[in-house]
Design a protein around this motif. Structure first.
Motif, PDB file in Angstrom:
ATOM      1  N   ASN A  40      13.301  89.345  84.026  1.00  0.00           N
ATOM      2  CA  ASN A  40      12.490  89.805  85.164  1.00  0.00           C
ATOM      3  C   ASN A  40      13.221  90.750  86.117  1.00  0.00           C
ATOM      4  O   ASN A  40      12.702  91.079  87.185  1.00  0.00           O
ATOM      5  CB  ASN A  40      11.886  88.643  85.955  1.00  0.00           C
ATOM      6  N   LYS A 263       6.300  87.010  91.866  1.00  0.00           N
ATOM      7  CA  LYS A 263       5.400  86.769  90.737  1.00  0.00           C
ATOM      8  C   LYS A 263       6.228  86.545  89.483  1.00  0.00           C
ATOM      9  O   LYS A 263       5.849  85.800  88.595  1.00  0.00           O
ATOM     10  CB  LYS A 263       4.515  87.994  90.519  1.00  0.00           C
ATOM     11  N   LYS A 264       7.330  87.288  89.426  1.00  0.00           N
ATOM     12  CA  LYS A 264       8.199  87.160  88.244  1.00  0.00           C
ATOM     13  C   LYS A 264       9.602  86.814  88.727  1.00  0.00           C
ATOM     14  O   LYS A 264      10.430  87.699  88.944  1.00  0.00           O
ATOM     15  CB  LYS A 264       8.241  88.493  87.506  1.00  0.00           C
ATOM     16  N   THR A 308      -3.950  79.573  95.559  1.00  0.00           N
ATOM     17  CA  THR A 308      -2.891  80.565  95.324  1.00  0.00           C
ATOM     18  C   THR A 308      -1.599  79.867  94.919  1.00  0.00           C
ATOM     19  O   THR A 308      -0.881  80.341  94.033  1.00  0.00           O
ATOM     20  CB  THR A 308      -2.663  81.428  96.585  1.00  0.00           C
ATOM     21  N   ASP A 311      -1.950  79.053  91.298  1.00  0.00           N
ATOM     22  CA  ASP A 311      -1.846  80.254  90.448  1.00  0.00           C
ATOM     23  C   ASP A 311      -0.408  80.747  90.378  1.00  0.00           C
ATOM     24  O   ASP A 311       0.076  81.165  89.330  1.00  0.00           O
ATOM     25  CB  ASP A 311      -2.721  81.389  91.008  1.00  0.00           C
ATOM     26  N   MET A 312       0.277  80.701  91.533  1.00  0.00           N
ATOM     27  CA  MET A 312       1.664  81.193  91.552  1.00  0.00           C
ATOM     28  C   MET A 312       2.572  80.323  90.698  1.00  0.00           C
ATOM     29  O   MET A 312       3.432  80.821  89.974  1.00  0.00           O
ATOM     30  CB  MET A 312       2.204  81.229  92.991  1.00  0.00           C
ATOM     31  N   GLU A 314       1.718  78.511  88.147  1.00  0.00           N
ATOM     32  CA  GLU A 314       1.411  78.722  86.732  1.00  0.00           C
ATOM     33  C   GLU A 314       2.020  80.036  86.227  1.00  0.00           C
ATOM     34  O   GLU A 314       2.712  80.073  85.202  1.00  0.00           O
ATOM     35  CB  GLU A 314      -0.107  78.731  86.539  1.00  0.00           C
ATOM     36  N   ALA A 315       1.795  81.103  86.998  1.00  0.00           N
ATOM     37  CA  ALA A 315       2.283  82.417  86.558  1.00  0.00           C
ATOM     38  C   ALA A 315       3.813  82.471  86.573  1.00  0.00           C
ATOM     39  O   ALA A 315       4.435  83.016  85.656  1.00  0.00           O
ATOM     40  CB  ALA A 315       1.704  83.506  87.464  1.00  0.00           C
ATOM     41  N   GLY A 316       4.418  81.880  87.600  1.00  0.00           N
ATOM     42  CA  GLY A 316       5.878  81.952  87.732  1.00  0.00           C
ATOM     43  C   GLY A 316       6.590  81.162  86.640  1.00  0.00           C
ATOM     44  O   GLY A 316       7.600  81.601  86.097  1.00  0.00           O
ATOM     45  N   LYS A 318       5.361  80.503  83.711  1.00  0.00           N
ATOM     46  CA  LYS A 318       5.148  81.249  82.466  1.00  0.00           C
ATOM     47  C   LYS A 318       6.115  82.432  82.376  1.00  0.00           C
ATOM     48  O   LYS A 318       6.704  82.687  81.339  1.00  0.00           O
ATOM     49  CB  LYS A 318       3.697  81.749  82.453  1.00  0.00           C
ATOM     50  N   ALA A 319       6.285  83.136  83.490  1.00  0.00           N
ATOM     51  CA  ALA A 319       7.102  84.351  83.465  1.00  0.00           C
ATOM     52  C   ALA A 319       8.598  84.070  83.399  1.00  0.00           C
ATOM     53  O   ALA A 319       9.379  84.923  82.994  1.00  0.00           O
ATOM     54  CB  ALA A 319       6.798  85.204  84.699  1.00  0.00           C
TER      55      ALA A 319
END
Ligand code: SF4
Length: 647
Positions: A40, A263-264, A308, A311-312, A314-316, A318-319
């Motif tokens: 990242n 986010k990443k 939020t 979502d953060m 989950e996305a973080g 994953k990334a």
């Protein structure tokens, strides 16, 4: 026409320094921290960009990499077109020596570009103990230490972070400082620089600094003069040219959902102090603990919504592949939907290898429910609570509304629910403190163990008391207080240790951890210092001062020698109580808090008067919301997290 040095730097000297650095790496400890290329991380084409930031956390990689502030700005700036951001950290003395002997300058870890080639060197200071590391980085970069000696080819050296709320001790080394949340102001500064460069850099360095100062959101120390009274107190701080504002205000991001960063998250290559993905669940705190600068300067409370956050996370995850998620804030259990957040995340990640953590400091039973939720299926190893003051009176002075009964009830509940180790955090050297207040910590710890043994029927319960030295901070009600001298702090801590050691019934179940009081005096000097402290910092650095936040590198004597050499009276800056009308070095820097309210709160402190949290009681006019055009922003939203299955 001959190209200027700035032009040459802009295009030529941005080749990677890595081949030269690589030759040094086999000779240093932990070379991996200097190689970059983390998952990242971002490397952009130099020539495709107009505005280039080098972001520095002025400590070693292992402390600097996880820093949220730097990660957030790194990502936001790199998302902007024509803008590039890279990271640089403090190099350890072994590499510093080699860089000096081999002529390798301070570099970024992303593309190993020389820091001096960037437009901005943005430093994030969470503590004042990073100041000497800034000087090392500037010197290694080939950037003159004094802002006044820099030319058009040097970056703008810009400070942010909590310590930047009083940047006066490092004013002579800084071109600029910003107060408050960095997301929007970093973009605004980028825009000012981009415009200035596109127009052909009118007025040179001075022209750019003037544009930044005129914007009202950036403090440019050189545009302000400080006058002193004959007795050394400040007479006034005033702009020295037209167009520069008298006061500089902090920045406040009002809708955290609009800024879901990082986010990443960066995944470190070398070992770091935190290896997890942290999501900030709210910013600001209005509990009103009087010692807490972070709480005071980040008002008001602004929550991130439960959806939020979900979502953060989950996305973080994953990334990044991190298997630990931390929910971050100044007092995470205070989020209006923390119960839902905890349950939602625990449901979602149950049975996976993703674990959750919550820095728990609030002392109540609800916090234990949360901790139980977070440790579902895992080991119940340790819980931390922070009563901060050892006696009821002391806790009133600091506005930490925890009674002895609350604390004992909470900790006993933790023991009965399977927790075996509890850590209690306190401070020593608080205003009005007496020996008995510190000895009260021993009484409290004994009562906790006694109640724990009774409730569990077992002797297998432990607690550790951990004690930090109190340092009065700018923009808090204690900004006027006299700091306790280190002899007093050490004497009280010794007495506490003896009291626990001599206790045959409970002593073995109680651990104690503390440091001596000397580092707090240096921190106090830097926290409430003015521009005259710059010389001390420089003298310490010249004498070899590096990594002052690390006990193995910190030398109290070096600081005292430097103060003596530069004619600075350390007591005057630390143990002296200030009067109501004394101009404080940071009075022209506006954290939003009304000075009269702060003074009143200081008077309330010495009279043991408590103040409630304005989230749940009417506003008591601390000044922040009307001055900053902000408001308390809390839920509940009533929404739920979806129990997504992680694939
Ligand atoms: S102005 Fe009022 S509501 Fe806003 S933070 Fe201060 S006390 Fe709280």
């Amino acid at each position: 026409m001959h190209p200027s040095e700035a032009d040459i730097l802009d295009h030529m000297s941005v080749e990677s320094l890595f081949p030269r650095l690589e030759a040094l790496l086999p000779r240093v400890q932990k070379p991996i921290q200097y190689v970059g290329g983390e998952l990242n991380s971002t490397v952009k084409d130099w020539d495709e960009t107009t505005v280039r930031w080098a972001l520095m956390y002025p400590d070693a990689y292992e402390v600097g990499l996880p820093n949220q502030g730097v990660q957030i700005l790194y990502e936001i700036l790199n998302e902007l077109p024509e803008t590039l951001a890279e990271r640089t950290y403090a190099v350890w003395p072994d590499l510093e020596a080699l860089m000096r002997s081999e002529g390798v300058p301070q570099f970024t870890v992303d593309a190993h570009r020389p820091v001096r080639a960037f437009d901005v060197l943005g430093l994030s200071f969470s503590t004042e103990l990073g100041y000497t590391n800034m000087l090392t980085a500037l010197d290694l970069a080939g950037i003159p230490l004094r802002a006044a000696d820099r030319g058009d080819e040097d970056p703008i050296v810009l400070a942010g972070g909590h310590a930047a709320f009083n940047p006066e001790p490092i004013a002579e080394f800084l071109d600029a400082a910003v107060l408050g949340d960095g997301e929007q102001i970093a973009i605004a500064i980028t825009e000012v620089i981009r415009e200035w460069k596109t127009e052909g850099s009118p007025g040179g360095r001075d022209g750019l600094l003037m544009r930044l100062a005129e914007s009202g959101g950036v403090y440019v120390p050189r545009f302000y003069d400080v006058d002193y009274h004959p007795d050394g107190r400040i007479q006034r701080v005033a702009p020295n040219r037209p167009g520069v504002p008298w006061r500089i205000h902090k920045h406040t991001v009002m809708d955290l959902d609009e800024w879901p960063y990082p986010k990443k998250p960066l995944v470190p290559l070398a070992e770091t102090v935190h290896e997890r993905f942290s999501v900030e669940i709210f910013r600001g705190c209005t509990r009103g603990c009087r010692f807490c600068q972070a709480g005071m300067i980040t008002r008001p409370v602004r929550e991130r919504s439960i959806t939020t956050i979900g979502d953060m996370v989950e996305a973080g995850v994953k990334a990044s592949g991190f298997n630990e998620v931390g929910l971050l804030s100044l007092s995470s259990a205070d989020h209006s939907e923390i119960g839902e957040v905890a349950k939602g995340l625990a449901d979602r990640y149950e049975g996976t290898n993703t674990s959750l953590s919550l820095p728990s400091t609030r002392v109540d039973a609800f916090n234990i429910d949360l901790a139980n939720e977070f440790s579902r299926g895992g080991r119940r190893s340790g819980l931390t609570f922070a009563p901060e003051g050892g006696s009821e009176r002391m806790r009133k002075v600091i506005n930490k509304m925890v009674t002895e009964e609350d604390l004992i009830r909470t900790v006993t509940t933790a023991y009965t629910q399977g927790w075996r180790q509890v850590k209690l955090y306190f401070m020593c050297g608080l205003p009005t403190e007496e020996d008995a207040d510190v000895l009260g910590i021993a009484d409290l710890a004994r009562k906790v163990i006694k109640a724990g043994r009774e409730a569990t029927g077992s002797r297998d319960v432990r607690c550790t008391v951990s004690i930090g030295g109190f340092v009065p901070k700018p923009h808090t009600p204690f900004q006027w207080a006299g700091q306790a001298d280190h002899e007093t702090v050490d004497r009280r801590l010794r007495a506490l240790r003896e009291a626990l050691r001599g206790d045959r019934e409970y002593g073995r179940a109680i651990g104690i951890r503390y440091h001596d009081g000397k580092p707090s005096i240096v921190e106090g000097l830097l926290s409430r210092g003015d521009r005259r402290i710059g010389e001390v910092i420089r003298a310490v650095w010249e004498d070899g001062g590096r990594f002052d936040g690390w006990s193995e590198h910190f030398s109290y004597q070096r600081w005292m020698d430097a103060a003596e050499k530069t004619g600075v009276d350390v007591d005057w800056y630390t143990t002296r109580e200030r009067g109501e009308n004394e101009v404080l070095p940071w009075d022209h820097l506006d954290a939003g808090l009304d000075r009269e309210w702060l003074w009143q709160d200081w008077q309330d402190a010495v009279n043991d008067v408590e103040v409630e949290d304005c989230r749940w009681t009417p506003c008591y006019d601390c000044g922040v919301c009307p001055t900053m055009g902000t408001e308390i922003q809390i839920g509940p939203t009533g929404k739920k997290l979806l129990p997504l299955t992680v694939v």
